[in-house]
Each structure stands twice: as C-alpha cells, then as structure tokens.
Design a protein around this motif. Structure first.
Motif, PDB file in Angstrom:
ATOM      1  N   ALA A   1     -22.174   7.566 -30.777  1.00 29.64           N
ATOM      2  CA  ALA A   1     -22.118   6.116 -30.610  1.00 29.64           C
ATOM      3  C   ALA A   1     -20.773   5.700 -30.023  1.00 29.64           C
ATOM      4  CB  ALA A   1     -22.324   5.437 -31.955  1.00 29.64           C
ATOM      5  N   ASP A   2     -20.778   4.600 -29.282  1.00 29.83           N
ATOM      6  CA  ASP A   2     -19.556   4.044 -28.709  1.00 29.83           C
ATOM      7  C   ASP A   2     -18.873   3.178 -29.764  1.00 29.83           C
ATOM      8  OD1 ASP A   2     -17.544   3.091 -27.105  1.00 29.83           O
ATOM      9  OD2 ASP A   2     -18.837   1.779 -25.911  1.00 29.83           O
ATOM     10  N   CYS A   3     -17.672   3.544 -30.155  1.00 29.18           N
ATOM     11  CA  CYS A   3     -16.933   2.818 -31.188  1.00 29.18           C
ATOM     12  C   CYS A   3     -15.779   2.007 -30.600  1.00 29.18           C
ATOM     13  CB  CYS A   3     -16.403   3.798 -32.227  1.00 29.18           C
ATOM     14  SG  CYS A   3     -17.688   4.548 -33.234  1.00 29.18           S
TER      15      CYS A   3
ATOM     16  N   SER B   1     -16.832  -0.366 -39.465  1.00 32.33           N
ATOM     17  CA  SER B   1     -16.454  -1.650 -40.052  1.00 32.33           C
ATOM     18  C   SER B   1     -15.476  -2.382 -39.148  1.00 32.33           C
ATOM     19  CB  SER B   1     -15.849  -1.458 -41.446  1.00 32.33           C
ATOM     20  OG  SER B   1     -14.659  -0.720 -41.368  1.00 32.33           O
ATOM     21  N   GLN B   2     -15.544  -3.694 -39.233  1.00 30.95           N
ATOM     22  CA  GLN B   2     -14.633  -4.583 -38.515  1.00 30.95           C
ATOM     23  C   GLN B   2     -14.327  -5.729 -39.458  1.00 30.95           C
ATOM     24  OE1 GLN B   2     -13.343  -4.060 -35.407  1.00 30.95           O
ATOM     25  NE2 GLN B   2     -12.113  -5.891 -35.640  1.00 30.95           N
ATOM     26  N   GLY B   3     -13.148  -5.707 -40.042  1.00 31.99           N
ATOM     27  CA  GLY B   3     -12.785  -6.728 -41.024  1.00 31.99           C
ATOM     28  C   GLY B   3     -13.691  -6.649 -42.241  1.00 31.99           C
ATOM     29  N   ALA B   4     -14.339  -7.770 -42.585  1.00 29.15           N
ATOM     30  CA  ALA B   4     -15.218  -7.826 -43.759  1.00 29.15           C
ATOM     31  C   ALA B   4     -16.647  -7.402 -43.449  1.00 29.15           C
ATOM     32  CB  ALA B   4     -15.222  -9.242 -44.324  1.00 29.15           C
ATOM     33  N   ILE B   5     -16.912  -7.034 -42.198  1.00 26.28           N
ATOM     34  CA  ILE B   5     -18.267  -6.636 -41.796  1.00 26.28           C
ATOM     35  C   ILE B   5     -18.365  -5.110 -41.796  1.00 26.28           C
ATOM     36  CG2 ILE B   5     -19.995  -6.707 -39.971  1.00 26.28           C
ATOM     37  CD1 ILE B   5     -18.634  -9.301 -39.003  1.00 26.28           C
TER      38      ILE B   5
END
Length: 191
Positions: free
Chosen positions: A44-46, A86-90
């Motif tokens: 996957a592209d991160c 994850s990105q911040g709270a997501i």
C-alpha cells in the motif's frame, strides 16, 4: 513470530541430524495437510500518513490430495495479517484473508528436497476498520482473484516435510486494489 521461526528451524535441524535418507514423499498419492505462519506484506502507498505498518503476522492452512506424479489439488485458507495506519486521531486497519482452490506441482530436486509451485483462484475478503476517537466502524468486500505460490520443502521423514514458501494475491476494496503477499514457514504432513 521470531521465536516460532527459530523453534521450527531448531527442530528441523535436530531432526535432520538424525535423519536417514528418505524417499521423496511428494510423489506418493494421498492426502496431506500444511500449516504455516509467517509475515504478510501489504503493498500500500503510505505517502502522507503519520504512521503506517505494512507488515503483519499471518498464517495459512492447506489440505491437498497428491495424485502421485508431482501434481496435487489443494484447498486452503490464508490470513495475511492485520495492517495498521494512523493520522492523528484517525486509525485505519486492513485485514485481507483468502479461501483458495488450485493446483500444485512438486518437482523433486533430490530425495529430500522439493520445489512446489501453486496456481489457483481465491475468494479474497478485505476487512477495513476505522477508529475516530471513541467512534469505530468496519466494512468488508470480497472479490475473486488469482493466487500464486512458490515453496521449497525438505523431508524430515517419509510423511513429514518442512516448507518455506511465498504466496501472493490481490486485496480489493471499493475499486482500489493492492498486492498482498506472505512468506511462511510451515509443516506439511501426509496422512
């Protein structure tokens, strides 16, 4: 995962130290099973994501019937692992798994060593989960995909082999697809 791999390798070395020459059991007709554990990788592209883990522990189980001439019919299940980003709270996670049916051919490289190629179709289900703070949700999508594999195996006894292999297929969710593969170390037992 590392402890399991080292334990299996140590058992294989110990068994091979006391092992007498055996015939290649991959060319005997009959039913066999294979269980393996290993590391899955999601291609996957991160880019732009704060944290992304594209590797996870997975496993597979196969049941096969050897026709006695190197060819076999196999059915199996593979769980490629649970991948996180994850990105911040997501937080996001993906969990591809496959039910497969296909053919296999094992070529005897020597009385103890064999090389197995696998080709088949798999019903790949991709489970997606998301967490935003205290809220969470999940969804899944299933698609039929090709699955391929290649493995080298070593006979410990006439009916037991250890196998190091790689399997690859595609995971798809809402029109987006990515390649997924898993390297496993396992035990194959003829019944």
């Amino acid at each position: 995962m590392t402890k399991t791999a080292f334990t299996l390798a140590a058992l294989a070395l110990a068994a091979s130290a006391v092992h007498a020459q055996t015939g290649n059991s991959s060319n005997q007709p009959g039913v066999y099973g294979l269980l393996g554990v290993g590391q899955g990788h999601l291609n996957a592209d991160c880019t732009g994501v704060q944290a992304c883990d594209r590797n996870a522990t997975g496993g597979k189980a196969l049941l096969g019937y050897s026709f006695g001439n190197g060819f076999a019919l196999e059915g199996g299940y593979a769980n490629f692992g649970r991948f996180h980003a994850s990105q911040g709270a997501i937080g996001l996670n993906a969990r591809p798994e496959a039910l497969s049916l296909g053919g296999a051919y094992t070529a005897a490289l020597s009385p103890d060593w064999g090389l197995t190629g696998r080709l088949g179709v798999a019903r790949v289900r991709t489970k997606i989960g998301a967490d935003v703070g205290t809220l969470s949700g999940s969804d899944s999508e299933s698609k039929t995909q090709p699955i391929v594999g290649l493995a080298v195996n070593y006979a410990l006894t006439p009916s037991a082999r250890i196998e190091l292999g790689v399997d690859a297929t595609r995971a798809q969710y809402q029109g987006e697809h990515t390649n997924v593969r898993m390297v496993t170390l396992g035990a194959r037992m003829a019944f």
